[in-house]
Motif scaffolding. Sequence first.
Motif, PDB file in Angstrom:
ATOM      1  N   GLY A 183       0.797  -1.224   0.000  1.00  0.00           N
ATOM      2  CA  GLY A 183       0.000   0.000   0.000  1.00  0.00           C
ATOM      3  C   GLY A 183       0.828   1.271   0.000  1.00  0.00           C
ATOM      4  N   PRO A 184       1.768   1.428   0.951  1.00  0.00           N
ATOM      5  CA  PRO A 184       2.607   2.632   0.947  1.00  0.00           C
ATOM      6  C   PRO A 184       3.400   2.809  -0.345  1.00  0.00           C
ATOM      7  CG  PRO A 184       2.763   1.502   3.057  1.00  0.00           C
ATOM      8  CD  PRO A 184       1.997   0.589   2.144  1.00  0.00           C
ATOM      9  N   THR A 185       3.875   1.696  -0.919  1.00  0.00           N
ATOM     10  CA  THR A 185       4.643   1.781  -2.168  1.00  0.00           C
ATOM     11  C   THR A 185       3.758   2.256  -3.313  1.00  0.00           C
ATOM     12  OG1 THR A 185       6.144   0.017  -1.471  1.00  0.00           O
ATOM     13  CG2 THR A 185       6.008   0.467  -3.830  1.00  0.00           C
ATOM     14  N   TRP A 186       2.542   1.697  -3.406  1.00  0.00           N
ATOM     15  CA  TRP A 186       1.651   2.083  -4.494  1.00  0.00           C
ATOM     16  C   TRP A 186       1.201   3.532  -4.357  1.00  0.00           C
ATOM     17  CZ3 TRP A 186      -0.889  -0.742  -8.624  1.00  0.00           C
ATOM     18  CH2 TRP A 186      -0.253  -1.961  -8.901  1.00  0.00           C
ATOM     19  N   VAL A 187       1.015   4.002  -3.135  1.00  0.00           N
ATOM     20  CA  VAL A 187       0.664   5.415  -2.950  1.00  0.00           C
ATOM     21  C   VAL A 187       1.830   6.297  -3.400  1.00  0.00           C
ATOM     22  CG1 VAL A 187       0.206   7.194  -1.222  1.00  0.00           C
ATOM     23  CG2 VAL A 187      -1.033   5.029  -1.132  1.00  0.00           C
ATOM     24  N   LYS A 188       3.043   5.924  -3.014  1.00  0.00           N
ATOM     25  CA  LYS A 188       4.226   6.708  -3.361  1.00  0.00           C
ATOM     26  C   LYS A 188       4.435   6.776  -4.866  1.00  0.00           C
ATOM     27  CE  LYS A 188       9.200   7.080  -2.470  1.00  0.00           C
ATOM     28  NZ  LYS A 188      10.355   6.513  -1.714  1.00  0.00           N
ATOM     29  N   TYR A 189       4.222   5.644  -5.550  1.00  0.00           N
ATOM     30  CA  TYR A 189       4.488   5.572  -6.983  1.00  0.00           C
ATOM     31  C   TYR A 189       3.202   5.544  -7.807  1.00  0.00           C
ATOM     32  CZ  TYR A 189       9.297   4.510  -5.649  1.00  0.00           C
ATOM     33  OH  TYR A 189      10.567   4.575  -5.118  1.00  0.00           O
ATOM     34  N   GLN A 190       2.131   6.100  -7.267  1.00  0.00           N
ATOM     35  CA  GLN A 190       0.844   6.024  -7.958  1.00  0.00           C
ATOM     36  C   GLN A 190       0.904   6.572  -9.378  1.00  0.00           C
ATOM     37  OE1 GLN A 190      -2.340   8.419  -6.407  1.00  0.00           O
ATOM     38  NE2 GLN A 190      -3.771   7.758  -7.999  1.00  0.00           N
ATOM     39  N   ASP A 191       1.473   7.746  -9.547  1.00  0.00           N
ATOM     40  CA  ASP A 191       1.503   8.355 -10.878  1.00  0.00           C
ATOM     41  C   ASP A 191       2.229   7.462 -11.879  1.00  0.00           C
ATOM     42  OD1 ASP A 191       0.118  10.510  -9.886  1.00  0.00           O
ATOM     43  OD2 ASP A 191       1.892  11.788  -9.643  1.00  0.00           O
ATOM     44  N   SER A 192       3.369   6.917 -11.481  1.00  0.00           N
ATOM     45  CA  SER A 192       4.141   6.059 -12.384  1.00  0.00           C
ATOM     46  C   SER A 192       3.382   4.771 -12.700  1.00  0.00           C
ATOM     47  CB  SER A 192       5.492   5.726 -11.757  1.00  0.00           C
ATOM     48  OG  SER A 192       6.269   6.889 -11.578  1.00  0.00           O
ATOM     49  N   LEU A 193       2.768   4.179 -11.711  1.00  0.00           N
ATOM     50  CA  LEU A 193       2.015   2.940 -11.921  1.00  0.00           C
ATOM     51  C   LEU A 193       0.801   3.176 -12.802  1.00  0.00           C
ATOM     52  CD1 LEU A 193       2.348   1.585  -8.302  1.00  0.00           C
ATOM     53  CD2 LEU A 193       3.061   0.331 -10.349  1.00  0.00           C
ATOM     54  N   ASP A 194       0.094   4.282 -12.578  1.00  0.00           N
ATOM     55  CA  ASP A 194      -1.076   4.570 -13.400  1.00  0.00           C
ATOM     56  C   ASP A 194      -0.683   4.814 -14.855  1.00  0.00           C
ATOM     57  OD1 ASP A 194      -2.995   4.238 -11.436  1.00  0.00           O
ATOM     58  OD2 ASP A 194      -2.963   6.336 -10.813  1.00  0.00           O
ATOM     59  N   LEU A 195       0.443   5.498 -15.080  1.00  0.00           N
ATOM     60  CA  LEU A 195       0.906   5.709 -16.447  1.00  0.00           C
ATOM     61  C   LEU A 195       1.235   4.383 -17.130  1.00  0.00           C
ATOM     62  CD1 LEU A 195       3.211   8.841 -16.010  1.00  0.00           C
ATOM     63  CD2 LEU A 195       1.157   8.697 -17.428  1.00  0.00           C
ATOM     64  N   GLN A 196       1.800   3.455 -16.366  1.00  0.00           N
ATOM     65  CA  GLN A 196       2.169   2.154 -16.923  1.00  0.00           C
ATOM     66  C   GLN A 196       0.947   1.305 -17.260  1.00  0.00           C
ATOM     67  OE1 GLN A 196       5.375   0.068 -14.915  1.00  0.00           O
ATOM     68  NE2 GLN A 196       4.378  -1.896 -15.206  1.00  0.00           N
ATOM     69  N   LEU A 197      -0.104   1.409 -16.450  1.00  0.00           N
ATOM     70  CA  LEU A 197      -1.251   0.498 -16.563  1.00  0.00           C
ATOM     71  C   LEU A 197      -2.500   1.120 -17.185  1.00  0.00           C
ATOM     72  CD1 LEU A 197      -0.995  -1.097 -12.996  1.00  0.00           C
ATOM     73  CD2 LEU A 197      -0.024  -1.982 -15.133  1.00  0.00           C
ATOM     74  N   ALA A 198      -2.501   2.430 -17.375  1.00  0.00           N
ATOM     75  CA  ALA A 198      -3.739   3.132 -17.743  1.00  0.00           C
ATOM     76  C   ALA A 198      -4.397   2.574 -18.996  1.00  0.00           C
ATOM     77  CB  ALA A 198      -3.463   4.625 -17.915  1.00  0.00           C
ATOM     78  N   GLU A 199      -3.639   2.387 -20.067  1.00  0.00           N
ATOM     79  CA  GLU A 199      -4.252   1.963 -21.329  1.00  0.00           C
ATOM     80  C   GLU A 199      -4.837   0.564 -21.233  1.00  0.00           C
ATOM     81  OE1 GLU A 199      -4.928   3.927 -23.835  1.00  0.00           O
ATOM     82  OE2 GLU A 199      -4.079   5.496 -22.564  1.00  0.00           O
ATOM     83  N   LEU A 200      -4.215  -0.286 -20.431  1.00  0.00           N
ATOM     84  CA  LEU A 200      -4.768  -1.628 -20.225  1.00  0.00           C
ATOM     85  C   LEU A 200      -6.111  -1.538 -19.522  1.00  0.00           C
ATOM     86  CD1 LEU A 200      -1.460  -3.363 -19.109  1.00  0.00           C
ATOM     87  CD2 LEU A 200      -2.613  -3.662 -21.309  1.00  0.00           C
ATOM     88  N   GLY A 201      -6.192  -0.680 -18.505  1.00  0.00           N
ATOM     89  CA  GLY A 201      -7.448  -0.513 -17.789  1.00  0.00           C
ATOM     90  C   GLY A 201      -8.535   0.086 -18.650  1.00  0.00           C
ATOM     91  N   LYS A 202      -8.194   1.068 -19.476  1.00  0.00           N
ATOM     92  CA  LYS A 202      -9.184   1.700 -20.348  1.00  0.00           C
ATOM     93  C   LYS A 202      -9.722   0.718 -21.381  1.00  0.00           C
ATOM     94  CE  LYS A 202      -7.198   6.341 -19.881  1.00  0.00           C
ATOM     95  NZ  LYS A 202      -8.341   6.950 -19.183  1.00  0.00           N
ATOM     96  N   HIS A 203      -8.856  -0.163 -21.867  1.00  0.00           N
ATOM     97  CA  HIS A 203      -9.314  -1.161 -22.842  1.00  0.00           C
ATOM     98  C   HIS A 203     -10.345  -2.096 -22.207  1.00  0.00           C
ATOM     99  CE1 HIS A 203      -9.130  -3.429 -26.534  1.00  0.00           C
ATOM    100  NE2 HIS A 203      -8.828  -4.546 -25.892  1.00  0.00           N
ATOM    101  N   ALA A 204     -10.114  -2.460 -20.950  1.00  0.00           N
ATOM    102  CA  ALA A 204     -11.088  -3.305 -20.244  1.00  0.00           C
ATOM    103  C   ALA A 204     -12.403  -2.556 -20.024  1.00  0.00           C
ATOM    104  CB  ALA A 204     -10.505  -3.781 -18.911  1.00  0.00           C
ATOM    105  N   MET A 205     -12.334  -1.251 -19.773  1.00  0.00           N
ATOM    106  CA  MET A 205     -13.561  -0.457 -19.649  1.00  0.00           C
ATOM    107  C   MET A 205     -14.344  -0.449 -20.963  1.00  0.00           C
ATOM    108  SD  MET A 205     -12.309   2.869 -17.465  1.00  0.00           S
ATOM    109  CE  MET A 205     -11.200   2.653 -16.059  1.00  0.00           C
ATOM    110  N   ASP A 206     -13.614  -0.296 -22.074  1.00  0.00           N
ATOM    111  CA  ASP A 206     -14.267  -0.303 -23.381  1.00  0.00           C
ATOM    112  C   ASP A 206     -14.935  -1.646 -23.650  1.00  0.00           C
ATOM    113  OD1 ASP A 206     -13.335   2.268 -23.771  1.00  0.00           O
ATOM    114  OD2 ASP A 206     -11.606   1.635 -24.986  1.00  0.00           O
ATOM    115  N   ARG A 207     -14.250  -2.730 -23.324  1.00  0.00           N
ATOM    116  CA  ARG A 207     -14.825  -4.061 -23.552  1.00  0.00           C
ATOM    117  C   ARG A 207     -16.038  -4.311 -22.660  1.00  0.00           C
ATOM    118  NH1 ARG A 207     -12.705  -8.169 -26.109  1.00  0.00           N
ATOM    119  NH2 ARG A 207     -13.222  -9.662 -24.463  1.00  0.00           N
ATOM    120  N   GLY A 208     -16.057  -3.670 -21.492  1.00  0.00           N
ATOM    121  CA  GLY A 208     -17.213  -3.794 -20.612  1.00  0.00           C
ATOM    122  C   GLY A 208     -18.349  -2.865 -20.983  1.00  0.00           C
TER     123      GLY A 208
END
Length: 292
Positions: free
Chosen positions: A26-51
Amino acid sequence: MPTEDKTEQMEPANAEQIRYWNEAAGPTWVKYQDSLDLQLAELGKHAMDRGRIGDGQRVLDIGCGCGDTTLDIAGRVGSAGSVTGIDVSALMLERGRATAATTGLDNVRFDEADAQTSAFSPAAFDVLYSRFGVMFFEDPDAAFANLRGSLVDGGRLSFVCWQKREENPWMTLPVMAAMRHVTIDMPASPHAPGPFAFGDSERVRGILERAGFTDTEFEDHRRTVVMGGGGTLEEAVDFASRVGPVARVLNSHPPEVREAVMADLCEVFAPYYRGDGLYVESATWMVTGRAA
């Protein structure tokens, strides 16, 4: 004479994961949230589109973390819809609530809840969604059966999960480099709760069908991800050393061990660096289904 009650208190389901996501990850993901979201964002958006997430729908965001996906969904469903983000990490939910407060959105909420055991209102949602939040259940059959009860008949399920570990060099490369210097204990079973627990699509299909989902589809999705969202090679390597199993091991070793691991990480990742970021292939399943 009264007797002492020596009944042992049973730990809740997913107790190990709850501890991990509150105390370590949890603390790590909060600290690196911006970097993690940039890495994963397009994958998440594609799943939203499919849903087919859209206007007026009620959506449950499972394992919402710091809330980036939850807020994205809130914009998609509009004022006529709503989204509830759930997670077991109180710290990450706190970040989500704080971010939501700055947006002015009034159709979003965050609840500290375990999807496997929490009591949801029947037929409370039109869509169940998750970006890498469903692979950590101790009992996935029980979790998806519980989630199915919260979905309207005919409602949709859409999530993205990682394929098998060996299909994802963004994870295997740092582990192999680190193992030259330290011991990393890998899960005894490939199905143990963790990032790659849903790598076997036929196993996951069975879990979903037993839980009451039909028309399940698994899209083999391959995408190059930018580790840490970009930056110099050294910044990307530092990110890779602080998120995941490598981080857990290095935290318990002296600085000289970390330096040696970092040097090897730079070596193995150098061929993937393009000048503005570390581009590594990923393999995911884009999973959709319908409540029978």
